[in-house]
Design an enzyme around this catalytic site. Structure first.
Site, mmCIF file in Angstrom:
data_model
loop_
_atom_site.group_PDB
_atom_site.id
_atom_site.type_symbol
_atom_site.label_atom_id
_atom_site.label_comp_id
_atom_site.label_asym_id
_atom_site.label_seq_id
_atom_site.Cartn_x
_atom_site.Cartn_y
_atom_site.Cartn_z
ATOM 1 N N TYR A 171 -1.837 3.670 -0.791
ATOM 2 C CA TYR A 171 -0.551 3.233 -1.579
ATOM 3 C C TYR A 171 0.607 3.531 -0.210
ATOM 4 O O TYR A 171 1.410 3.270 1.211
ATOM 5 C CB TYR A 171 -0.030 3.032 -2.168
ATOM 6 N N LYS A 175 2.224 1.938 3.559
ATOM 7 C CA LYS A 175 3.419 1.032 3.920
ATOM 8 C C LYS A 175 4.422 2.571 5.099
ATOM 9 O O LYS A 175 4.908 2.046 5.300
ATOM 10 C CB LYS A 175 4.475 2.555 2.085
#
Length: 295
Positions: A171, A175
């Protein structure tokens, strides 16, 4: 009193729940016509058969706004193109793209499977690229034909992508990639009247509940006024920025920048590197700690 986004057309991805839903409702309150995109998946990205986008559209229409549903997989290149075309065909154009869709499959790096890595990177990073690519092509054509729009893109990064987060390597990588994509898109699309910014929202959502204590966290809707302003014509001088939103606090994030340096005048010998680099590191500010370190 006129509304901030009166007459403007927006797409919000992942808008069936949480932060995306709050964005769609706020943009509508400010006068935007909204394409409410939601693929209808679980927190882990699995299909559920639910249609939360329809509920959001109903809420917008109940307040007197205009909205339509879209169930595209935003990481599907052709489906993302069709979503952009839907906004144009339905409402006569496109002015705002809010890339928000995503999910998590948190694991420590040594426990992360290839499938988990691929799926999270696909939905977050490609799911930002595909709508942005097609919207950008539309805005370029509009500008070249003398119809330049005051177009706005708001991407969704995260503190995990800016500072890192233990147990969220995939993640965090996605991002961080979104933050980098934001900078490049801002530089490339500015000539067509497009601004591109990213937010790093903090909120109690499906993605945060269960991962840690969320009792003191901000609400999803606390992020949306910032998105609404960034989507407005008034925000035309703000681009290439990443803004963290934590309840009532907004922070302009500072990314990678050149720090202390030393030119050796010739190729470095390996034995010379240690002393020189330690001297430079002593002059440089220490990086902020990764979320979760020491926990």
């Amino acid at each position: 009193m006129s509304k901030l986004l009166e007459g403007r057309v927006a797409i919000v991805t992942g808008a069936g729940r949480g932060i995306g839903r709050a964005h769609a409702l706020e943009l509508a309150r400010q006068g935007a016509k909204v394409v409410v995109n939601d693929y209808g998946v679980s927190l882990a990205g699995e299909g559920t058969g639910e249609t939360p986008a329809e509920e959001v559209v109903a809420e917008i229409r109940a307040m007197g706004g205009e909205a339509v549903t879209n169930d595209a997989d935003v990481a599907d290149f052709a489906a993302a193109e069709a979503m952009v075309r839907q906004a144009i065909d339905t409402f006569g154009g496109l002015d705002i793209l809010v890339n928000n869709a995503g999910f998590v499959r948190d694991r420590m790096l040594v426990n992360t499977s290839e499938e988990e890595w691929d799926s999270v990177i696909r939905v977050h990073l490609k799911g930002h690229f595909a709508p942005l690519r097609h919207a950008g092509a539309y805005w370029r054509t509009e500008a070249k034909e003398g119809r330049q729009r005051a177009a706005r893109v708001i991407n969704t990064s995260s503190g995990a992508g800016l500072q890192g987060s233990i147990g969220q390597g995939t993640y965090s990588a996605a991002k961080a990639g979104i933050a980098g994509l934001t900078l490049v898109a801002a530089a490339e699309l500015g000539r067509y009247g497009v601004t591109v910014n990213a937010i790093a929202p903090v909120a109690k959502t499906r993605m945060t509940e269960g991962a840690f204590d969320t009792s003191a966290m901000a609400l999803p809707e606390d992020n949306s006024p910032v998105v609404a302003w960034l989507a407005s014509e008034d925000a035309g001088d703000v681009t290439g920025r990443v803004i963290e939103i934590d309840g009532s606090t907004i922070t302009v994030e500072n990314g990678w920048a050149h720090g202390p340096s030393q030119d050796n005048g010739t190729r470095w010998a390996a034995v010379e590197v240690g002393p020189a680099l330690r001297k430079l590191l002593a002059q440089a500010p220490r990086p902020e700690p990764v979320y979760g370190v020491g926990v």
